[in-house]
Scaffold this motif. Structure first.
Motif, PDB file in Angstrom:
ATOM      1  N   GLY A  21       0.822  -1.216   0.000  1.00 48.60           N
ATOM      2  CA  GLY A  21       0.000   0.000   0.000  1.00 48.60           C
ATOM      3  C   GLY A  21       0.847   1.254   0.000  1.00 48.60           C
ATOM      4  N   ARG A  22       0.148   2.384  -0.222  1.00 49.74           N
ATOM      5  CA  ARG A  22       0.854   3.659  -0.254  1.00 49.74           C
ATOM      6  C   ARG A  22       1.414   3.973   1.138  1.00 49.74           C
ATOM      7  N   PHE A  23       2.567   4.577   1.194  1.00 39.43           N
ATOM      8  CA  PHE A  23       3.239   4.957   2.445  1.00 39.43           C
ATOM      9  C   PHE A  23       3.882   3.782   3.168  1.00 39.43           C
ATOM     10  N   ALA A  24       3.822   2.554   2.581  1.00 33.08           N
ATOM     11  CA  ALA A  24       4.394   1.394   3.277  1.00 33.08           C
ATOM     12  C   ALA A  24       5.875   1.606   3.559  1.00 33.08           C
ATOM     13  N   ASN A  25       6.558   2.360   2.685  1.00 34.83           N
ATOM     14  CA  ASN A  25       8.005   2.517   2.854  1.00 34.83           C
ATOM     15  C   ASN A  25       8.384   3.304   4.105  1.00 34.83           C
ATOM     16  N   ILE A  26       7.445   4.100   4.675  1.00 33.30           N
ATOM     17  CA  ILE A  26       7.794   4.845   5.887  1.00 33.30           C
ATOM     18  C   ILE A  26       7.238   4.204   7.152  1.00 33.30           C
ATOM     19  N   SER A  50       6.776  20.993   9.182  1.00 32.49           N
ATOM     20  CA  SER A  50       5.466  20.444   8.845  1.00 32.49           C
ATOM     21  C   SER A  50       5.342  20.096   7.370  1.00 32.49           C
ATOM     22  N   LEU A  51       4.145  19.792   6.974  1.00 37.13           N
ATOM     23  CA  LEU A  51       3.784  19.448   5.594  1.00 37.13           C
ATOM     24  C   LEU A  51       2.294  19.778   5.463  1.00 37.13           C
ATOM     25  N   GLY A  52       1.873  20.136   4.236  1.00 33.22           N
ATOM     26  CA  GLY A  52       0.493  20.601   4.060  1.00 33.22           C
ATOM     27  C   GLY A  52      -0.548  19.503   4.012  1.00 33.22           C
ATOM     28  N   THR A  53      -0.500  18.589   4.962  1.00 36.72           N
ATOM     29  CA  THR A  53      -1.554  17.575   5.122  1.00 36.72           C
ATOM     30  C   THR A  53      -2.623  18.158   6.052  1.00 36.72           C
ATOM     31  N   PRO A  54      -3.769  17.490   6.224  1.00 38.81           N
ATOM     32  CA  PRO A  54      -4.779  18.048   7.132  1.00 38.81           C
ATOM     33  C   PRO A  54      -4.223  18.377   8.527  1.00 38.81           C
ATOM     34  N   TYR A  76       6.211  33.452  11.929  1.00 39.42           N
ATOM     35  CA  TYR A  76       6.772  32.099  11.974  1.00 39.42           C
ATOM     36  C   TYR A  76       7.546  31.746  10.715  1.00 39.42           C
ATOM     37  N   ASP A  77       8.454  30.788  10.900  1.00 36.11           N
ATOM     38  CA  ASP A  77       9.112  30.134   9.761  1.00 36.11           C
ATOM     39  C   ASP A  77       8.493  28.753   9.642  1.00 36.11           C
ATOM     40  N   ALA A  78       8.017  28.407   8.455  1.00 41.05           N
ATOM     41  CA  ALA A  78       7.462  27.062   8.235  1.00 41.05           C
ATOM     42  C   ALA A  78       8.422  26.303   7.321  1.00 41.05           C
ATOM     43  N   TRP A  79       9.019  25.256   7.860  1.00 39.22           N
ATOM     44  CA  TRP A  79       9.965  24.428   7.109  1.00 39.22           C
ATOM     45  C   TRP A  79       9.262  23.167   6.636  1.00 39.22           C
ATOM     46  N   LEU A  80       9.676  22.715   5.459  1.00 37.45           N
ATOM     47  CA  LEU A  80       9.045  21.534   4.858  1.00 37.45           C
ATOM     48  C   LEU A  80       9.696  20.243   5.370  1.00 37.45           C
ATOM     49  N   ILE A  81       8.876  19.324   5.831  1.00 34.01           N
ATOM     50  CA  ILE A  81       9.349  17.987   6.218  1.00 34.01           C
ATOM     51  C   ILE A  81       8.729  16.998   5.241  1.00 34.01           C
ATOM     52  N   LYS A  82       9.572  16.402   4.402  1.00 33.71           N
ATOM     53  CA  LYS A  82       9.046  15.476   3.382  1.00 33.71           C
ATOM     54  C   LYS A  82       8.909  14.091   4.006  1.00 33.71           C
ATOM     55  N   ILE A  83       7.689  13.768   4.455  1.00 35.12           N
ATOM     56  CA  ILE A  83       7.524  12.516   5.203  1.00 35.12           C
ATOM     57  C   ILE A  83       7.691  11.284   4.310  1.00 35.12           C
ATOM     58  N   ARG A  84       7.394  11.426   3.022  1.00 33.13           N
ATOM     59  CA  ARG A  84       7.554  10.248   2.148  1.00 33.13           C
ATOM     60  C   ARG A  84       9.019   9.942   1.903  1.00 33.13           C
ATOM     61  N   GLY A  92      17.168  15.646  14.458  1.00 28.66           N
ATOM     62  CA  GLY A  92      16.658  16.951  14.888  1.00 28.66           C
ATOM     63  C   GLY A  92      15.146  16.933  15.004  1.00 28.66           C
ATOM     64  N   PHE A  93      14.481  16.319  14.040  1.00 27.11           N
ATOM     65  CA  PHE A  93      13.013  16.272  14.087  1.00 27.11           C
ATOM     66  C   PHE A  93      12.543  15.413  15.270  1.00 27.11           C
ATOM     67  N   VAL A  94      13.195  14.289  15.460  1.00 24.45           N
ATOM     68  CA  VAL A  94      12.781  13.395  16.563  1.00 24.45           C
ATOM     69  C   VAL A  94      12.962  14.087  17.917  1.00 24.45           C
ATOM     70  N   ALA A  95      13.955  14.996  17.996  1.00 25.15           N
ATOM     71  CA  ALA A  95      14.151  15.737  19.250  1.00 25.15           C
ATOM     72  C   ALA A  95      12.970  16.678  19.515  1.00 25.15           C
ATOM     73  N   VAL A  96      12.327  17.161  18.451  1.00 25.44           N
ATOM     74  CA  VAL A  96      11.170  18.047  18.625  1.00 25.44           C
ATOM     75  C   VAL A  96       9.885  17.222  18.741  1.00 25.44           C
ATOM     76  N   ASN A  97       9.808  16.121  18.031  1.00 22.53           N
ATOM     77  CA  ASN A  97       8.653  15.223  18.169  1.00 22.53           C
ATOM     78  C   ASN A  97       9.104  13.763  18.209  1.00 22.53           C
ATOM     79  N   PRO A  98       9.150  13.175  19.418  1.00 18.99           N
ATOM     80  CA  PRO A  98       9.593  11.767  19.537  1.00 18.99           C
ATOM     81  C   PRO A  98       8.661  10.803  18.827  1.00 18.99           C
ATOM     82  N   ASN A  99       7.491  11.301  18.404  1.00 21.21           N
ATOM     83  CA  ASN A  99       6.521  10.464  17.691  1.00 21.21           C
ATOM     84  C   ASN A  99       6.730  10.512  16.172  1.00 21.21           C
ATOM     85  N   SER A 100       7.727  11.300  15.713  1.00 19.89           N
ATOM     86  CA  SER A 100       8.091  11.327  14.285  1.00 19.89           C
ATOM     87  C   SER A 100       6.927  11.594  13.342  1.00 19.89           C
ATOM     88  N   LYS A 101       6.079  12.546  13.703  1.00 19.53           N
ATOM     89  CA  LYS A 101       5.000  12.926  12.778  1.00 19.53           C
ATOM     90  C   LYS A 101       4.865  14.438  12.742  1.00 19.53           C
TER      91      LYS A 101
END
Ligand SMILES: N[C@@H](CCC(=O)N[C@@H](CS)C(=O)NCC(=O)O)C(=O)O
Length: 291
Positions: A21-26, A50-54, A76-84, A92-101
Motif C-alpha cells: 500500500g501507499r506509504f508502506a516505505n515509511i 510540517s507538511l500541508g496535510t490536514p 513564523y518560519d514554516a519548514w518543509l518535512i518530506k515525510i515520504r 533533529g526532528f525526533v528531538a522536537v517530536n519523539p513520535n516522528s510525525k
C-alpha cells in the motif's frame, strides 16, 4: 459479504516484509531516529516543521489567523518535512517530536525553547499564548476543548481507517471499508447535527475547534481527500457543507492551506514560509517563472 481470509496470525508478530500500500516505505514498528540531521532555524520566534496535510494545515491556519488578528508575535518560519522521504526520522526532528510525525513546533520566544507536538496540543499552546480563538472560561471553553479533542480522537478513523482502506491499501477489502465508512458517516452526522444548532462547531465564534476539524471533515465534504465524496454522499450533510464554505471563505484559511503544500495547483503551493510576502513571491508558479 465476502468475509473469508486465508490468513492465520502467527503466535508472535515479526517485521519481515513491507505491509504494502501507499506509504508502506515509511511504516516501521520502531521509534527513534534513523539518521543524524539538524533542523534549520529561521529568525522568527516560532519555528514550524510540517507538511500541508490536514494535520499540518490546522497549525498554519491558526498562525495565519493569529497574524490576521494582529498578533505580530505569531510570525513564523514554516519548514518543509518530506515525510515520504523519511525526513520525520532525522535526529533533529525526533528531538522536537519523539513520535516522528508532522506537525511539530519549536517555540523560541522565551530563554529556553519549548517543543510542542501533536496538532491539538500545538493549537492549544498557541491559543493560550495569544489569548485567541479559545473562549476564556466556563462552558464555552469546555465546549471548544471537547470538540478539539473529539477531532483528535475521531480523525484516525477517517484517515487511518477509512482513507487507508478505501484509497491506499493494496487491494479493496469489503469488511474494513464497510466498517470505517459506517463510522465516518456517523461522525459526519455528529457534526451535521451540531452545525444545525450552532454557527461554528464550538458556538457562535470561530475557534481552534473549527481549525482542527475543517482540514479533515471540510476537505472530505469538498471531495478533496480520498476521492470519496460520492461514495459517502457528502452532499447530504447540508450543515457541514454550509460551515465548510464559511470557513473556506476566510483569507487566513486560504493562506494557511498553501503553506508547506506540495501537491495541486502550483500557485497554491508555498513550500516554505518565512515572510508574509512569500505568498506573493514564492509560490511554486512564481518560482518556476523566475527560473
Ligand atoms: N495525532 C497527530 C497525527 C500526526 C500525523 O499523523 N502526521 C502524519 C501526516 S498527516 C505524519 O507525519 N506521518 C508520517 C509518518 O507516519 O511517518 C497530530 O495530530 O499531530
Amino acid at each position: 459479504m465476502a468475509a473469508s481470509s486465508d490468513y492465520t496470525p502467527p503466535k508472535v508478530w515479526t517485521w519481515d516484509k513491507e505491509s504494502g500500500g501507499r506509504f508502506a516505505n515509511i511504516n516501521r514498528p520502531i521509534a527513534g531516529p534513523t539518521h543524524e540531521k539538524e533542523l534549520p532555524v529561521g529568525r522568527h520566534p516560532l519555528q514550524l516543521y510540517s507538511l500541508g496535510t490536514p494535520n499540518g494545515v490546522k497549525v498554519t491556519v491558526m498562525l495565519e489567523e493569529l497574524l490576521a488578528a494582529g498578533h505580530t508575535g505569531a510570525e513564523y518560519d514554516a519548514w518543509l518535512i518530506k515525510i515520504r522521504e523519511g525526513e520525520q526520522f532525522g535526529s533533529g526532528f525526533v528531538a522536537v517530536n519523539p513520535n516522528s510525525k508532522i506537525p511539530a513546533l519549536l517555540d523560541r520566544t522565551g530563554p529556553k525553547p519549548i517543543r510542542v507536538f501533536e496538532s491539538g496540543a500545538i493549537l492549544l499552546h498557541l491559543a493560550e499564548k495569544f489569548g485567541a480563538f479559545l473562549p476564556k472560561e466556563g462552558g464555552a471553553r469546555a465546549e471548544c476543548l471537547s470538540w478539539l479533542f473529539w477531532q483528535m480522537g475521531s480523525a484516525p478513523y477517517l484517515g487511518g481507517g477509512f482513507g487507508h482502506f478505501y484509497a491506499y491499501a493494496p487491494s479493496k477489502m469489503e469488511y474494513p471499508i464497510d466498517r470505517f465508512a459506517m463510522e465516518v458517516k456517523r461522525q459526519l452526522d455528529v457534526l451535521d447535527r451540531r452545525l444545525a444548532e450552532s454557527e461554528y462547531v464550538a458556538g457562535p465564534e470561530y475557534t481552534i475547534a473549527d481549525m482542527a476539524i475543517w482540514p479533515w471533515y471540510g476537505a472530505l465534504a469538498k471531495g478533496w481527500v480520498y476521492d470519496a465524496a460520492e461514495f459517502l454522499s457528502v452532499h447530504e450533510y447540508k450543515n457541514v457543507q454550509r460551515w465548510t464554505d464559511a470557513v473556506f471563505a476566510r483569507p487566513a484559511v486560504k493562506r494557511g492551506r498553501m503553506v508547506n503544500r506540495t501537491t495541486g495547483d502550483p500557485s497554491e503551493q508555498l513550500h516554505e514560509r518565512h515572510e508574509a510576502s512569500d505568498f506573493e513571491t514564492k509560490t511554486q508558479d512564481k518560482l518556476a517563472a523566475a527560473g
